[in-house]
Design a protein around this motif. Sequence first.
Motif, PDB file in Angstrom:
ATOM      1  N   ALA A   1      10.742   8.384  -4.977  1.00 26.62           N
ATOM      2  CA  ALA A   1       9.303   8.407  -4.700  1.00 26.62           C
ATOM      3  C   ALA A   1       9.041   7.788  -3.334  1.00 26.62           C
ATOM      4  O   ALA A   1       9.722   6.855  -2.919  1.00 26.62           O
ATOM      5  CB  ALA A   1       8.564   7.635  -5.777  1.00 26.62           C
ATOM      6  N   ARG A   2       8.039   8.287  -2.626  1.00 25.60           N
ATOM      7  CA  ARG A   2       7.682   7.715  -1.335  1.00 25.60           C
ATOM      8  C   ARG A   2       6.865   6.466  -1.595  1.00 25.60           C
ATOM      9  O   ARG A   2       5.881   6.495  -2.323  1.00 25.60           O
ATOM     10  CB  ARG A   2       6.857   8.702  -0.523  1.00 25.60           C
ATOM     11  N   THR A   3       7.270   5.389  -1.002  1.00 25.46           N
ATOM     12  CA  THR A   3       6.513   4.156  -1.143  1.00 25.46           C
ATOM     13  C   THR A   3       6.115   3.660   0.237  1.00 25.46           C
ATOM     14  O   THR A   3       6.749   3.981   1.230  1.00 25.46           O
ATOM     15  CB  THR A   3       7.333   3.054  -1.851  1.00 25.46           C
ATOM     16  N   ALA A   4       5.080   2.885   0.270  1.00 23.98           N
ATOM     17  CA  ALA A   4       4.607   2.328   1.528  1.00 23.98           C
ATOM     18  C   ALA A   4       5.580   1.257   2.007  1.00 23.98           C
ATOM     19  O   ALA A   4       6.230   0.586   1.216  1.00 23.98           O
ATOM     20  CB  ALA A   4       3.224   1.736   1.338  1.00 23.98           C
ATOM     21  N   HIS A   5       5.658   1.114   3.308  1.00 25.02           N
ATOM     22  CA  HIS A   5       6.528   0.093   3.883  1.00 25.02           C
ATOM     23  C   HIS A   5       5.878  -1.289   3.839  1.00 25.02           C
ATOM     24  O   HIS A   5       6.562  -2.286   3.732  1.00 25.02           O
ATOM     25  CB  HIS A   5       6.878   0.456   5.326  1.00 25.02           C
ATOM     26  N   GLY A   6       4.561  -1.305   3.922  1.00 23.89           N
ATOM     27  CA  GLY A   6       3.849  -2.579   3.841  1.00 23.89           C
ATOM     28  C   GLY A   6       3.808  -3.063   2.400  1.00 23.89           C
ATOM     29  O   GLY A   6       4.204  -2.370   1.473  1.00 23.89           O
TER      30      GLY A   6
ATOM     31  N   TRP B   1     -10.889   3.502   9.573  1.00 24.19           N
ATOM     32  CA  TRP B   1      -9.723   2.714   9.178  1.00 24.19           C
ATOM     33  C   TRP B   1      -9.483   1.639  10.218  1.00 24.19           C
ATOM     34  O   TRP B   1      -9.768   1.823  11.394  1.00 24.19           O
ATOM     35  CB  TRP B   1      -8.518   3.641   9.073  1.00 24.19           C
ATOM     36  N   ARG B   2      -8.974   0.500   9.793  1.00 25.28           N
ATOM     37  CA  ARG B   2      -8.761  -0.615  10.719  1.00 25.28           C
ATOM     38  C   ARG B   2      -7.352  -1.169  10.612  1.00 25.28           C
ATOM     39  O   ARG B   2      -6.808  -1.289   9.516  1.00 25.28           O
ATOM     40  CB  ARG B   2      -9.729  -1.754  10.422  1.00 25.28           C
ATOM     41  N   LEU B   3      -6.819  -1.537  11.756  1.00 26.00           N
ATOM     42  CA  LEU B   3      -5.607  -2.342  11.838  1.00 26.00           C
ATOM     43  C   LEU B   3      -6.074  -3.711  12.304  1.00 26.00           C
ATOM     44  O   LEU B   3      -6.473  -3.871  13.459  1.00 26.00           O
ATOM     45  CB  LEU B   3      -4.626  -1.759  12.861  1.00 26.00           C
ATOM     46  N   ALA B   4      -6.092  -4.676  11.419  1.00 25.93           N
ATOM     47  CA  ALA B   4      -6.524  -6.028  11.772  1.00 25.93           C
ATOM     48  C   ALA B   4      -5.272  -6.878  11.930  1.00 25.93           C
ATOM     49  O   ALA B   4      -4.389  -6.854  11.076  1.00 25.93           O
ATOM     50  CB  ALA B   4      -7.422  -6.601  10.686  1.00 25.93           C
TER      51      ALA B   4
ATOM     52  N   PRO C   1       0.135 -16.293  11.550  1.00 22.04           N
ATOM     53  CA  PRO C   1       0.097 -15.749  12.912  1.00 22.04           C
ATOM     54  C   PRO C   1       1.007 -14.529  13.034  1.00 22.04           C
ATOM     55  O   PRO C   1       2.153 -14.543  12.601  1.00 22.04           O
ATOM     56  CB  PRO C   1       0.615 -16.898  13.773  1.00 22.04           C
ATOM     57  N   GLY C   2       0.465 -13.458  13.579  1.00 23.74           N
ATOM     58  CA  GLY C   2       1.230 -12.235  13.767  1.00 23.74           C
ATOM     59  C   GLY C   2       1.143 -11.244  12.624  1.00 23.74           C
ATOM     60  O   GLY C   2       1.669 -10.141  12.721  1.00 23.74           O
ATOM     61  N   ALA C   3       0.480 -11.606  11.536  1.00 22.69           N
ATOM     62  CA  ALA C   3       0.362 -10.698  10.393  1.00 22.69           C
ATOM     63  C   ALA C   3      -0.550  -9.525  10.745  1.00 22.69           C
ATOM     64  O   ALA C   3      -1.429  -9.633  11.601  1.00 22.69           O
ATOM     65  CB  ALA C   3      -0.176 -11.440   9.179  1.00 22.69           C
ATOM     66  N   LEU C   4      -0.348  -8.412  10.074  1.00 24.03           N
ATOM     67  CA  LEU C   4      -1.144  -7.207  10.283  1.00 24.03           C
ATOM     68  C   LEU C   4      -1.607  -6.698   8.929  1.00 24.03           C
ATOM     69  O   LEU C   4      -0.861  -6.765   7.948  1.00 24.03           O
ATOM     70  CB  LEU C   4      -0.284  -6.133  10.968  1.00 24.03           C
ATOM     71  N   TRP C   5      -2.849  -6.218   8.866  1.00 18.65           N
ATOM     72  CA  TRP C   5      -3.387  -5.643   7.635  1.00 18.65           C
ATOM     73  C   TRP C   5      -3.945  -4.265   7.944  1.00 18.65           C
ATOM     74  O   TRP C   5      -4.583  -4.061   8.983  1.00 18.65           O
ATOM     75  CB  TRP C   5      -4.498  -6.520   7.052  1.00 18.65           C
ATOM     76  N   LEU C   6      -3.758  -3.361   7.033  1.00 15.06           N
ATOM     77  CA  LEU C   6      -4.328  -2.025   7.121  1.00 15.06           C
ATOM     78  C   LEU C   6      -5.512  -1.984   6.169  1.00 15.06           C
ATOM     79  O   LEU C   6      -5.352  -2.224   4.972  1.00 15.06           O
ATOM     80  CB  LEU C   6      -3.267  -0.982   6.737  1.00 15.06           C
TER      81      LEU C   6
ATOM     82  N   GLU D   1     -11.630  -2.835   2.523  1.00  9.85           N
ATOM     83  CA  GLU D   1     -10.648  -3.316   1.544  1.00  9.85           C
ATOM     84  C   GLU D   1      -9.254  -3.308   2.167  1.00  9.85           C
ATOM     85  O   GLU D   1      -8.877  -2.361   2.853  1.00  9.85           O
ATOM     86  CB  GLU D   1     -10.650  -2.423   0.301  1.00  9.85           C
ATOM     87  N   VAL D   2      -8.481  -4.351   1.900  1.00  3.56           N
ATOM     88  CA  VAL D   2      -7.122  -4.431   2.427  1.00  3.56           C
ATOM     89  C   VAL D   2      -6.218  -3.548   1.575  1.00  3.56           C
ATOM     90  O   VAL D   2      -6.114  -3.724   0.371  1.00  3.56           O
ATOM     91  CB  VAL D   2      -6.608  -5.890   2.426  1.00  3.56           C
ATOM     92  N   LEU D   3      -5.581  -2.574   2.224  1.00  4.69           N
ATOM     93  CA  LEU D   3      -4.678  -1.678   1.522  1.00  4.69           C
ATOM     94  C   LEU D   3      -3.245  -2.189   1.565  1.00  4.69           C
ATOM     95  O   LEU D   3      -2.567  -2.246   0.549  1.00  4.69           O
ATOM     96  CB  LEU D   3      -4.739  -0.277   2.134  1.00  4.69           C
ATOM     97  N   LEU D   4      -2.778  -2.545   2.753  1.00  4.67           N
ATOM     98  CA  LEU D   4      -1.404  -3.011   2.930  1.00  4.67           C
ATOM     99  C   LEU D   4      -1.382  -4.176   3.905  1.00  4.67           C
ATOM    100  O   LEU D   4      -2.197  -4.252   4.822  1.00  4.67           O
ATOM    101  CB  LEU D   4      -0.516  -1.896   3.486  1.00  4.67           C
ATOM    102  N   GLY D   5      -0.425  -5.059   3.705  1.00  6.13           N
ATOM    103  CA  GLY D   5      -0.208  -6.161   4.617  1.00  6.13           C
ATOM    104  C   GLY D   5       1.206  -6.083   5.173  1.00  6.13           C
ATOM    105  O   GLY D   5       2.129  -5.624   4.496  1.00  6.13           O
ATOM    106  N   TYR D   6       1.373  -6.503   6.407  1.00  5.77           N
ATOM    107  CA  TYR D   6       2.681  -6.485   7.062  1.00  5.77           C
ATOM    108  C   TYR D   6       2.972  -7.875   7.600  1.00  5.77           C
ATOM    109  O   TYR D   6       2.087  -8.544   8.133  1.00  5.77           O
ATOM    110  CB  TYR D   6       2.692  -5.482   8.223  1.00  5.77           C
ATOM    111  N   SER D   7       4.200  -8.288   7.478  1.00  2.61           N
ATOM    112  CA  SER D   7       4.594  -9.594   7.990  1.00  2.61           C
ATOM    113  C   SER D   7       4.728  -9.525   9.511  1.00  2.61           C
ATOM    114  O   SER D   7       4.850  -8.430  10.077  1.00  2.61           O
ATOM    115  CB  SER D   7       5.906 -10.035   7.344  1.00  2.61           C
TER     116      SER D   7
END
Length: 174
Positions: free
Chosen positions: A38-43, A66-69, A130-135, A141-147
Amino acid sequence: MSAIRYPRVKLLLLMALFAVPLVVAWVMVTWRVAIPEARTAHGRLAPEVPALAEWPLLAPATGEGWRLAFDCRLDCADQADRWWRLHRALGREAPRVERLRIVAAGAPGQETLPGERLARWRMPPAWSEPGALWLLSPQGEVLLGYSPGAPLREVMDDLQHLLRVNPERDLASN
């Protein structure tokens, strides 16, 4: 005798026609043979992160789409450039996405890049680093978070998939 055999062969073939797919499916599930991954999100899903309207920002973050915060407390120029390049790589889908650069409250004034808005933390929350990213969705609404240091390719894959499965609405029809 052959006249009796022919209907039996027909019956056996008919039974096999319905039984073989069931046996093949059972073998696939039992021994995990030929099952596509199955395809899964990377975040990562981030249920601990509240909606954008509840973030402790000095001024509410406004905007559409859509936002990249991203939390820009460290290496801000490098991060801003990195996400700007990703934004540019979206091509014709780029206008559907905006970047939200969030800096510390006491940080000096910063020049924003095209397609970017600037916001300031009132006080950085515990769930942010610091340096985190959210989609974020258009509703905030926050869908995914990235380190910090997430590979650009992974973020790009997730964002492109998201934009593909959520086509832009035709504004003329609404």
